[in-house]
Design a protein around this motif. Structure first.
Motif, PDB file in Angstrom:
ATOM      1  N   ALA A 193       6.985  14.643  19.356  1.00  0.00           N
ATOM      2  CA  ALA A 193       5.822  13.936  19.899  1.00  0.00           C
ATOM      3  C   ALA A 193       5.904  13.651  21.393  1.00  0.00           C
ATOM      4  CB  ALA A 193       5.615  12.628  19.134  1.00  0.00           C
ATOM      5  N   SER A 194       6.973  14.063  22.055  1.00  0.00           N
ATOM      6  CA  SER A 194       7.113  13.818  23.495  1.00  0.00           C
ATOM      7  C   SER A 194       6.596  15.029  24.272  1.00  0.00           C
ATOM      8  CB  SER A 194       8.575  13.531  23.835  1.00  0.00           C
ATOM      9  OG  SER A 194       9.446  14.344  23.067  1.00  0.00           O
ATOM     10  N   PRO A 195       5.934  14.806  25.426  1.00  0.00           N
ATOM     11  CA  PRO A 195       5.188  15.877  26.077  1.00  0.00           C
ATOM     12  C   PRO A 195       5.986  16.804  26.975  1.00  0.00           C
ATOM     13  CG  PRO A 195       4.783  13.799  27.193  1.00  0.00           C
ATOM     14  CD  PRO A 195       5.628  13.481  26.008  1.00  0.00           C
ATOM     15  N   THR A 196       7.172  16.396  27.458  1.00  0.00           N
ATOM     16  CA  THR A 196       7.807  17.200  28.507  1.00  0.00           C
ATOM     17  C   THR A 196       9.221  17.670  28.176  1.00  0.00           C
ATOM     18  OG1 THR A 196       8.693  15.265  29.679  1.00  0.00           O
ATOM     19  CG2 THR A 196       6.475  16.004  30.284  1.00  0.00           C
ATOM     20  N   ASP A 197       9.733  17.412  26.987  1.00  0.00           N
ATOM     21  CA  ASP A 197      11.106  17.832  26.682  1.00  0.00           C
ATOM     22  C   ASP A 197      11.135  18.950  25.649  1.00  0.00           C
ATOM     23  OD1 ASP A 197      10.409  16.424  24.435  1.00  0.00           O
ATOM     24  OD2 ASP A 197      12.070  15.021  24.502  1.00  0.00           O
ATOM     25  N   ARG A 198      12.299  19.519  25.486  1.00  0.00           N
ATOM     26  CA  ARG A 198      12.522  20.560  24.487  1.00  0.00           C
ATOM     27  C   ARG A 198      13.299  19.963  23.317  1.00  0.00           C
ATOM     28  NH1 ARG A 198      13.016  26.038  26.066  1.00  0.00           N
ATOM     29  NH2 ARG A 198      14.853  26.131  24.719  1.00  0.00           N
ATOM     30  N   GLU A 278      -1.657  17.544   8.736  1.00  0.00           N
ATOM     31  CA  GLU A 278      -2.792  16.769   9.240  1.00  0.00           C
ATOM     32  C   GLU A 278      -2.511  16.018  10.536  1.00  0.00           C
ATOM     33  OE1 GLU A 278      -2.583  12.824   6.510  1.00  0.00           O
ATOM     34  OE2 GLU A 278      -2.934  14.684   5.375  1.00  0.00           O
ATOM     35  N   GLY A 279      -1.432  16.390  11.224  1.00  0.00           N
ATOM     36  CA  GLY A 279      -1.069  15.675  12.444  1.00  0.00           C
ATOM     37  C   GLY A 279      -2.161  15.678  13.501  1.00  0.00           C
ATOM     38  N   ARG A 280      -2.814  16.819  13.694  1.00  0.00           N
ATOM     39  CA  ARG A 280      -3.820  16.910  14.752  1.00  0.00           C
ATOM     40  C   ARG A 280      -4.999  15.996  14.492  1.00  0.00           C
ATOM     41  NH1 ARG A 280      -4.206  23.391  15.257  1.00  0.00           N
ATOM     42  NH2 ARG A 280      -4.031  23.112  13.004  1.00  0.00           N
ATOM     43  N   GLU A 281      -5.390  15.845  13.246  1.00  0.00           N
ATOM     44  CA  GLU A 281      -6.542  14.985  12.960  1.00  0.00           C
ATOM     45  C   GLU A 281      -6.201  13.508  13.127  1.00  0.00           C
ATOM     46  OE1 GLU A 281      -7.251  14.445   8.344  1.00  0.00           O
ATOM     47  OE2 GLU A 281      -6.566  16.506   8.731  1.00  0.00           O
ATOM     48  N   HIS A 282      -4.897  13.195  13.215  1.00  0.00           N
ATOM     49  CA  HIS A 282      -4.475  11.817  13.446  1.00  0.00           C
ATOM     50  C   HIS A 282      -3.982  11.607  14.874  1.00  0.00           C
ATOM     51  CE1 HIS A 282      -5.080  10.423   9.364  1.00  0.00           C
ATOM     52  NE2 HIS A 282      -4.475  11.506   8.920  1.00  0.00           N
ATOM     53  N   GLY A 283      -4.317  12.520  15.773  1.00  0.00           N
ATOM     54  CA  GLY A 283      -4.068  12.304  17.193  1.00  0.00           C
ATOM     55  C   GLY A 283      -2.909  13.056  17.800  1.00  0.00           C
ATOM     56  N   LEU A 284      -2.159  13.847  17.004  1.00  0.00           N
ATOM     57  CA  LEU A 284      -1.035  14.569  17.572  1.00  0.00           C
ATOM     58  C   LEU A 284      -1.542  15.654  18.522  1.00  0.00           C
ATOM     59  CD1 LEU A 284       2.124  14.795  17.319  1.00  0.00           C
ATOM     60  CD2 LEU A 284       1.699  16.746  15.800  1.00  0.00           C
ATOM     61  N   PRO A 285      -1.111  15.621  19.776  1.00  0.00           N
ATOM     62  CA  PRO A 285      -1.561  16.640  20.722  1.00  0.00           C
ATOM     63  C   PRO A 285      -1.163  18.046  20.266  1.00  0.00           C
ATOM     64  CG  PRO A 285      -0.543  14.799  21.876  1.00  0.00           C
ATOM     65  CD  PRO A 285      -0.266  14.605  20.413  1.00  0.00           C
ATOM     66  N   GLU A 286      -1.960  19.022  20.652  1.00  0.00           N
ATOM     67  CA  GLU A 286      -1.717  20.398  20.238  1.00  0.00           C
ATOM     68  C   GLU A 286      -0.328  20.874  20.640  1.00  0.00           C
ATOM     69  OE1 GLU A 286      -2.599  24.078  18.476  1.00  0.00           O
ATOM     70  OE2 GLU A 286      -3.805  22.241  18.461  1.00  0.00           O
ATOM     71  N   LYS A 291       5.338  22.236  18.146  1.00  0.00           N
ATOM     72  CA  LYS A 291       6.788  22.042  18.043  1.00  0.00           C
ATOM     73  C   LYS A 291       7.255  21.815  16.598  1.00  0.00           C
ATOM     74  CE  LYS A 291       7.726  19.609  22.454  1.00  0.00           C
ATOM     75  NZ  LYS A 291       8.294  18.335  22.955  1.00  0.00           N
ATOM     76  N   VAL A 292       6.347  21.451  15.713  1.00  0.00           N
ATOM     77  CA  VAL A 292       6.735  21.023  14.368  1.00  0.00           C
ATOM     78  C   VAL A 292       7.507  22.114  13.642  1.00  0.00           C
ATOM     79  CG1 VAL A 292       5.883  20.304  12.106  1.00  0.00           C
ATOM     80  CG2 VAL A 292       4.868  19.354  14.177  1.00  0.00           C
ATOM     81  N   ASP A 293       7.084  23.366  13.801  1.00  0.00           N
ATOM     82  CA  ASP A 293       7.727  24.456  13.074  1.00  0.00           C
ATOM     83  C   ASP A 293       9.213  24.588  13.392  1.00  0.00           C
ATOM     84  OD1 ASP A 293       5.511  25.231  11.624  1.00  0.00           O
ATOM     85  OD2 ASP A 293       4.790  26.613  13.163  1.00  0.00           O
ATOM     86  N   GLU A 294       9.627  24.115  14.573  1.00  0.00           N
ATOM     87  CA  GLU A 294      11.038  24.241  14.961  1.00  0.00           C
ATOM     88  C   GLU A 294      11.959  23.409  14.070  1.00  0.00           C
ATOM     89  OE1 GLU A 294      11.944  24.084  19.207  1.00  0.00           O
ATOM     90  OE2 GLU A 294       9.784  24.134  19.609  1.00  0.00           O
ATOM     91  N   VAL A 295      11.429  22.379  13.440  1.00  0.00           N
ATOM     92  CA  VAL A 295      12.273  21.496  12.617  1.00  0.00           C
ATOM     93  C   VAL A 295      11.816  21.405  11.163  1.00  0.00           C
ATOM     94  CG1 VAL A 295      13.065  20.084  14.539  1.00  0.00           C
ATOM     95  CG2 VAL A 295      10.918  19.498  13.418  1.00  0.00           C
ATOM     96  N   LEU A 296      10.602  21.897  10.872  1.00  0.00           N
ATOM     97  CA  LEU A 296      10.028  21.719   9.540  1.00  0.00           C
ATOM     98  C   LEU A 296      10.878  22.377   8.462  1.00  0.00           C
ATOM     99  CD1 LEU A 296       7.729  20.819   7.664  1.00  0.00           C
ATOM    100  CD2 LEU A 296       6.487  22.891   8.299  1.00  0.00           C
ATOM    101  N   GLY A 297      11.145  23.663   8.599  1.00  0.00           N
ATOM    102  CA  GLY A 297      11.868  24.375   7.559  1.00  0.00           C
ATOM    103  C   GLY A 297      13.337  24.001   7.468  1.00  0.00           C
ATOM    104  N   ALA A 298      13.915  23.571   8.600  1.00  0.00           N
ATOM    105  CA  ALA A 298      15.347  23.289   8.629  1.00  0.00           C
ATOM    106  C   ALA A 298      15.715  21.973   7.958  1.00  0.00           C
ATOM    107  CB  ALA A 298      15.841  23.276  10.070  1.00  0.00           C
ATOM    108  N   GLY A 299      14.759  21.069   7.828  1.00  0.00           N
ATOM    109  CA  GLY A 299      15.070  19.737   7.317  1.00  0.00           C
ATOM    110  C   GLY A 299      15.641  19.750   5.914  1.00  0.00           C
TER     111      GLY A 299
END
Length: 404
Positions: A193-198, A278-286, A291-299
């Motif tokens: 959710a942070s805009p400028t980091d990796r 549904e993150g985007r409909e609740h305000g998560l910036p595009e 970035k979500v896919d980078e951690v979704l499957g690994a969890g």
């Protein structure tokens, strides 16, 4: 919370042994005072449960009760009074989901904790850390690339505070401890959710992290670190962090370090599922949604690796905005890897250990807070009983029936 109550004909679940005891349970002055067959009513309200299951009230060790939107950068422009009202509403709903204690992982402060404790609104007992500590450009820095002015004014709502350098992080940690923080939260890697980091970055130098751990230890508190990659997780554990939040990309070395340092892992699988759906409909910036896919499957793989290795796992959700309603779905996700009893322990007895509240919460032992969940069905046989609040017959907090 000073309620008195007698539960009759219950099946009492001990999370440590995983065994049921049939009988009664009596609470007085907010605490469990007696358990066994045929207890005297002692002029208190009586609930005949007719064989329903009673387990300790649930604990969620990673929440953000002030996160009324997934657009975290917008929180600093919200009125603090509006954020407080939203938080009270959010916490009330958490209580209805069976969570009688929650650990806030940045955003909540002593005001919300005191208001809940004083009965000004209904909600779970709240353990808070104030604002998370972040380096410039870290996961707790909500500024976009074009924003230069840092806004850490204490009157404004927000989840993080930016501090750079050993002296500055010591002062920031001491300030949060001064305000009563139960733990210190630090951003040790990039995030969604942070805009400028990796996500794959490490954040804070070893000297800065060590200083934060020293300050928490000096106050008999501990540090919880947001960290995703094995590099970030392992570094934080080696430097004395007690609780790793998320840990989606940990490795076998991480497992060894958890055991060596007697540390805890708080996976938050449901938030990635919810952000993707549904993150985007609740305000998560595009940009954050991508970035979500980078951690979704690994969890899930990380959870399986940690569980297999004997890491102490604690229940956490990390949901934001309108996605808080999925809080109990974490039970189903973890049930794909762990046994029902292991998942129940993560939300009761093991959570109590992490929060330094063993014997106070997460147990049905005499002397503990009378925080109880009465359910229809056997959660040891079907975790869906805990994943669906429709199965909750009563929720008891401090000896008082607060829902159901």
């Amino acid at each position: 919370m000073t309620g008195s109550l007698l539960l009759r004909n219950a099946r009492l679940l001990d999370p440590l042994s995983g065994e049921y005891t049939e009988g009664d349970l009596r609470a007085a002055d907010g605490r469990i005072v007696e358990a066994g067959p045929g207890l005297a009513a002692a002029d208190v309200p009586v609930l005949d449960l007719r064989g329903a299951v009673v387990l300790p009230g649930l604990v969620d060790a990673h929440v953000h009760v002030t996160a009324s939107t997934a657009d975290l950068g917008s929180l600093s422009s919200s009125s603090p009074s509006y954020v407080a009202a939203q938080a009270a509403h959010t916490m009330s709903r958490m209580l209805d989901r069976g969570f009688t204690t929650v650990r806030d992982a940045s955003g909540a402060d002593y005001g919300l904790a005191d208001a809940q404790a004083d009965g000004l609104f209904r909600g779970p007992r709240l353990l808070f850390c104030g604002r998370a500590l972040s380096q410039t450009g870290g996961h707790g820095d909500s500024r976009t690339r074009g924003t230069q002015v840092k806004d850490d004014h204490p009157c404004c709502a927000g989840l993080g505070r930016v501090a750079d350098g050993v002296d500055a992080v010591r002062a920031a940690a001491r300030d949060e401890l001064r305000k009563g923080a139960h733990h210190i939260k630090v951003m040790a890697s990039g995030g969604v959710a942070s805009p400028t980091d990796r996500i794959d970055s490490t954040q804070y130098s070893a000297d800065e992290l060590t200083a934060i751990v020293e300050e928490a230890s000096a106050a008999n508190r501990y540090v919880a670190a947001h960290a995703y990659t094995a590099r970030a997780v392992n570094r934080a554990l080696e430097l004395g962090v007690r609780s790793i939040e998320h840990g989606n990309l940990l490795d076998d070395r991480s497992v060894s370090l958890f055991l060596e340092h007697d540390a805890y892992l708080v996976p938050t699988l449901v938030t990635y599922w919810a952000l993707k759906e549904e993150g985007r409909e609740h305000g998560l910036p595009e940009s954050s949604w991508r970035k979500v896919d980078e951690v979704l499957g690994a969890g899930m793989a990380a959870l399986e690796r940690a569980a297999r290795g004997g890491v102490k796992l604690v229940y956490g959700t990390d949901l934001l905005g309108g996605m808080h309603r999925h809080q109990n779905h974490e039970f189903r996700l973890r049930g794909e890897v762990q046994t029902p009893l292991e998942v129940i322990r993560s939300a009761t007895s093991t959570a109590a250990e992490l929060l330094n509240l063993t014997g106070e919460i997460g147990t049905l032992d005499v002397g503990a807070y009378a925080d109880l969940l009465v359910v229809d069905g056997d959660p040891l046989d079907d975790l869906g009983v805990l994943a669906e609040p429709k199965h909750f017959r009563h929720i008891v907090q401090g000896g008082e029936v607060v829902s159901g």
